[in-house]
Design an enzyme around this catalytic site. Structure first.
Site, PDB file in Angstrom:
ATOM      1  N   LYS A  53       0.842  -1.209   0.000  1.00  0.00           N
ATOM      2  CA  LYS A  53       0.000   0.000   0.000  1.00  0.00           C
ATOM      3  C   LYS A  53       0.872   1.252   0.000  1.00  0.00           C
ATOM      4  O   LYS A  53       0.614   2.202  -0.729  1.00  0.00           O
ATOM      5  CB  LYS A  53      -0.931   0.003   1.221  1.00  0.00           C
ATOM      6  CG  LYS A  53      -2.095  -0.951   1.083  1.00  0.00           C
ATOM      7  CD  LYS A  53      -2.825  -1.158   2.393  1.00  0.00           C
ATOM      8  CE  LYS A  53      -3.820  -2.300   2.226  1.00  0.00           C
ATOM      9  NZ  LYS A  53      -4.382  -2.755   3.490  1.00  0.00           N
ATOM     10  N   GLN A  97      -5.327  -1.766   9.359  1.00  0.00           N
ATOM     11  CA  GLN A  97      -5.111  -3.084   8.759  1.00  0.00           C
ATOM     12  C   GLN A  97      -5.702  -4.176   9.658  1.00  0.00           C
ATOM     13  O   GLN A  97      -5.449  -4.209  10.857  1.00  0.00           O
ATOM     14  CB  GLN A  97      -3.604  -3.307   8.551  1.00  0.00           C
ATOM     15  CG  GLN A  97      -3.253  -4.600   7.840  1.00  0.00           C
ATOM     16  CD  GLN A  97      -3.746  -4.649   6.397  1.00  0.00           C
ATOM     17  OE1 GLN A  97      -3.805  -3.636   5.714  1.00  0.00           O
ATOM     18  NE2 GLN A  97      -4.129  -5.829   5.945  1.00  0.00           N
ATOM     19  N   ASP A 120     -11.599   2.204   3.367  1.00  0.00           N
ATOM     20  CA  ASP A 120     -11.880   0.773   3.222  1.00  0.00           C
ATOM     21  C   ASP A 120     -13.368   0.527   2.952  1.00  0.00           C
ATOM     22  O   ASP A 120     -13.741  -0.558   2.526  1.00  0.00           O
ATOM     23  CB  ASP A 120     -11.500   0.036   4.516  1.00  0.00           C
ATOM     24  CG  ASP A 120     -10.188  -0.707   4.393  1.00  0.00           C
ATOM     25  OD1 ASP A 120      -9.857  -1.161   3.285  1.00  0.00           O
ATOM     26  OD2 ASP A 120      -9.489  -0.838   5.422  1.00  0.00           O
TER      27      ASP A 120
HETATM   28  N1  GUN Z   1      -6.804  -7.165   5.691  1.00  0.00           N
HETATM   29  C1  GUN Z   1      -6.941  -7.921   4.574  1.00  0.00           C
HETATM   30  N2  GUN Z   1      -7.524  -7.208   3.595  1.00  0.00           N
HETATM   31  C2  GUN Z   1      -7.758  -5.971   4.095  1.00  0.00           C
HETATM   32  C3  GUN Z   1      -8.328  -4.792   3.561  1.00  0.00           C
HETATM   33  O1  GUN Z   1      -8.761  -4.715   2.415  1.00  0.00           O
HETATM   34  N3  GUN Z   1      -8.379  -3.735   4.402  1.00  0.00           N
HETATM   35  C4  GUN Z   1      -7.922  -3.778   5.666  1.00  0.00           C
HETATM   36  N4  GUN Z   1      -8.025  -2.702   6.417  1.00  0.00           N
HETATM   37  N5  GUN Z   1      -7.397  -4.864   6.197  1.00  0.00           N
HETATM   38  C5  GUN Z   1      -7.320  -5.951   5.413  1.00  0.00           C
END
Ligand code: GUN
Length: 282
Positions: A53, A97, A120
């Protein structure tokens, strides 16, 4: 033999557009769009996601603010950080996350994020808007999948779509997005009877179970479009939910793992950050 959907090429194309918009935003408002990423603890898979990211932000001209909190962080501490990020003018998006260590209460943390910074799309306000047919910030994996289907010219209207997995993050929002485009939806899960027959009936299959190679190639209807969200680490490397080598003989279009849905998910996070930034300026 089906055509392989190249998520990396699609993501690259979309990121060029995002870079242009990030630059236009910075030129106009004197600051770049900003994304805060909060990682708690030392989960290896999460660390890889967060690194990807961060790299994607740098590539597209979005400022990444990184918070790596200790494994033993308390609920009070993380809520205080969310409050601080909510109040900051240079932070347009906040991503916590998942999964979080067990002492932390995920629901309480996700609802604490200002819905206008919820890149998200996990806040009940944003999921509610999606359900009401007024989407604003929508979960990234399903929007990435819609983008892929559109880029490959998949006709969704009136098609039978079968989604395997009922999570708030993928299965449920995916169903709503496909329904908004006039597909007929079936959501399957661990209690579904005769899953092979359900999959066999689908024009579009979205697999999001996290169980490696659970969906067999012989279950796929000839000509179906197969989207594999799963990514599992096995002895033979990263594999999806679909037995790709068999399924490609039946599908008309199919996503690989890795290199399919994954790159698009991160790209849509950047897209949501730009959209959120636009809502924070007048
Ligand atoms: N953990 C696995 N996929 C994601 C996601 O798309 N967003 C977040 N915040 N955590 C994750």
């Amino acid at each position: 033999m089906g055509i392989i959907i190249d998520g990396k090429v699609l993501a690259e194309k979309k990121r060029e557009d995002i870079s242009r918009r990030a630059k236009a935003f910075a030129d106009k408002y004197g600051r770049s769009p900003g994304l805060a990423v909060v990682l708690v603890g030392e989960d290896q898979a999460s660390a890889v996601y967060v690194r990807n990211k961060k790299r994607a932000c740098i590539q597209t001209g979005i400022t990444s603010f990184d918070y790596h909190l200790d494994e033993n962080t308390t609920q009070k501490e993380i809520l205080a950080l969310i409050d601080e990020l909510n109040a900051r003018d240079d932070v347009d998006g906040i991503l916590v996350q998942l999964p979080l260590p067990s002492q932390l209460i995920e629901e309480e943390i996700l609802v604490r994020i200002d819905p206008s910074k919820d890149v998200d799309g996990f806040h009940p306000y944003n999921l509610g808007r999606l359900l009401m047919g007024e989407p604003s910030l929508v979960p990234c994996t399903p929007t990435g999948i819609m983008y892929m289907l559109d880029e490959y010219g998949v006709d969704i209207d009136g098609k039978d779509a079968v989604i395997i997995g009922r999570s708030n993050i993928v299965g449920k929002p995916m169903a709503i997005l496909l329904m908004m485009r006039h597909a007929t939806i079936t959501i399957c899960h661990s209690h579904t009877k005769d899953l092979p027959a359900r999959v066999k009936s689908a024009d579009i299959v979205v697999a999001a179970t996290g169980r490696p190679h659970m969906i067999k190639g012989g279950w796929i209807k000839d000509g179906a479009v197969v989207i594999d969200v799963g990514i599992s680490r096995t002895e033979s490397g990263l594999v999806g939910d679909v037995d790709f080598d068999e399924a490609i003989n039946h599908a008309s279009l199919i996503t690989p793992v890795p290199g399919g849905v994954g790159p698009m998910t991160i790209t849509m996070l950047l897209e949501n950050t730009i959209v959120a930034a636009g809502s924070h300026v007048s």
